[in-house]
Design a protein around this motif. Structure first.
Motif, mmCIF file in Angstrom:
data_model
loop_
_atom_site.group_PDB
_atom_site.id
_atom_site.type_symbol
_atom_site.label_atom_id
_atom_site.label_comp_id
_atom_site.label_asym_id
_atom_site.label_seq_id
_atom_site.Cartn_x
_atom_site.Cartn_y
_atom_site.Cartn_z
ATOM 1 N N ILE A 1 1.371 -1.360 0.135
ATOM 2 C CA ILE A 1 -0.132 0.102 0.042
ATOM 3 C C ILE A 1 0.698 1.529 0.280
ATOM 4 N N THR A 2 0.610 1.940 -1.029
ATOM 5 C CA THR A 2 1.333 3.211 -0.306
ATOM 6 C C THR A 2 0.150 4.474 -1.200
ATOM 7 N N ASN A 3 0.740 6.013 -1.012
ATOM 8 C CA ASN A 3 -0.327 6.831 -1.376
ATOM 9 C C ASN A 3 -0.215 6.893 -2.061
ATOM 10 N N ILE A 4 -0.681 6.359 -3.580
ATOM 11 C CA ILE A 4 -1.327 6.395 -4.182
ATOM 12 C C ILE A 4 -2.019 5.403 -4.894
ATOM 13 N N TYR A 5 -2.058 4.747 -3.660
ATOM 14 C CA TYR A 5 -3.325 2.979 -4.127
ATOM 15 C C TYR A 5 -4.480 3.656 -4.572
ATOM 16 N N ALA B 1 -3.192 4.453 5.988
ATOM 17 C CA ALA B 1 -2.163 4.859 4.927
ATOM 18 C C ALA B 1 -3.081 6.277 4.285
ATOM 19 N N GLY B 2 -4.357 6.474 5.021
ATOM 20 C CA GLY B 2 -5.161 7.930 4.425
ATOM 21 C C GLY B 2 -5.742 6.908 2.843
ATOM 22 N N ILE B 3 -5.633 5.931 2.656
ATOM 23 C CA ILE B 3 -6.584 5.753 1.285
ATOM 24 C C ILE B 3 -8.055 5.746 1.171
ATOM 25 N N HIS B 4 -9.219 5.336 0.619
ATOM 26 C CA HIS B 4 -10.243 5.746 0.776
ATOM 27 C C HIS B 4 -11.302 4.160 0.759
#
Length: 287
Positions: free
Chosen positions: A213-217, A246-249
């Motif tokens: 998981i990254t911030n562009i996932y 990770a701040g992903i919706h």
């Protein structure tokens, strides 16, 4: 109307996709079937879901990938990458949908694969995972399955006959006993990936969505039955927590009393309500 195309050829195997084109520059859902990477095929996309998504304006592309143990997970992942590449770069002249505006939806092993594809360079805009998983190193899959060991033991002698050593991308229920054998013995990871969980942990981490998981996932919607005896609901709970952290919706929809493949009971009110949320989620992120 369904159109079947070959999107990839290997030395001895053709990989096919069933395309249900709505035209009108419609968004696309790539469907990845389940079967533990050992059995199953693109034909497993349920007619009820084809009708549901088509009625709501989505085109669908259900793809095959090669199966284990004849083909190992790294090559299977390459098949999926090639399917996505075919959609984005080579399907546009054949169909009326918008090949750049796509999400991926998968069931069980297909749900896992959908989550893993969120970490690839060519990513979907959104992911829907039906009773998928994010971890290949947990006891749930590396140890003998308590649930499957309640069933009659599958003997190694004879079970090898269910797989023939030749690469294939379409596997029927005749291969199920091999999956059952792997789960009873706790050797599914070795048979599907070609790696040993203890010795090859670092390599296997690359195939664990919870560690990719990254911030562009992409945003993800996870659906899981509370009584799933094949893939524990904890797998979706952990993935949801990791994504949120990770701040992903991300959102997890749980089906009370639902088991594995709960969506086969598509007319059940809880399943209908869940799929309305799936539709809303996809329309939010495919625009």
């Amino acid at each position: 109307m369904k159109k079947t195309v070959v999107f990839k050829k290997t030395a001895s195997c053709e990989l096919k996709a069933d395309v249900y084109d709505k035209g009108n520059n419609s968004p696309v859902l790539i469907y990845l079937h389940g079967g533990g990477f050992i059995f199953g095929s693109r034909s497993w996309l349920p007619p009820s879901q084809i009708e549901f998504f088509s009625e709501h304006g989505f085109s669908l592309v259900s793809v095959d990938y090669r199966l284990s143990p004849e083909t190992k997970l790294p090559d299977i992942v390459q098949d999926l990458k090639d399917a996505f590449d075919w959609l984005v770069h080579h399907s546009g002249h054949m169909f009326g949908f918008n090949p750049l505006n796509f999400a991926v939806i998968g069931s069980s092993a297909g749900g896992y694969a959908a989550l893993l594809m969120g970490a690839m360079e060519l990513r979907p805009k959104a992911i829907v995972s039906l009773y998928g998983y994010g971890d290949l190193l947990g006891d749930w899959i590396t140890k003998p399955s308590g649930h499957y060991n309640l069933l009659p033991a599958v003997k190694e002698h004879g079970v090898k006959n269910t797989v023939n050593g030749k690469e294939t991308a379409e596997g029927g229920w005749g291969r199920y006993d091999y999956y059952l054998y792997c789960r009873q013995k706790g050797i599914w990871v070795q048979e599907v990936t070609g790696y040993e969980p203890a010795k090859d942990r670092d390599t296997l981490l690359e195939f664990c969505p919870i560690h990719r998981i990254t911030n562009i996932y992409p945003p993800a919607l996870l659906l899981h039955g509370e009584e799933d005896t094949d893939v524990p609901i904890e797998q979706s709970k952990i993935m949801n927590e990791k994504l949120a952290g990770a701040g992903i919706h991300s959102e997890l929809i749980t089906i009370t009393g639902g088991g594995h493949v709960f969506d086969q009971n598509f007319s059940h009110p809880d399943v209908q309500a869940a799929f309305q949320k799936v539709k809303d989620f996809l329309w939010t992120h495919l625009h």
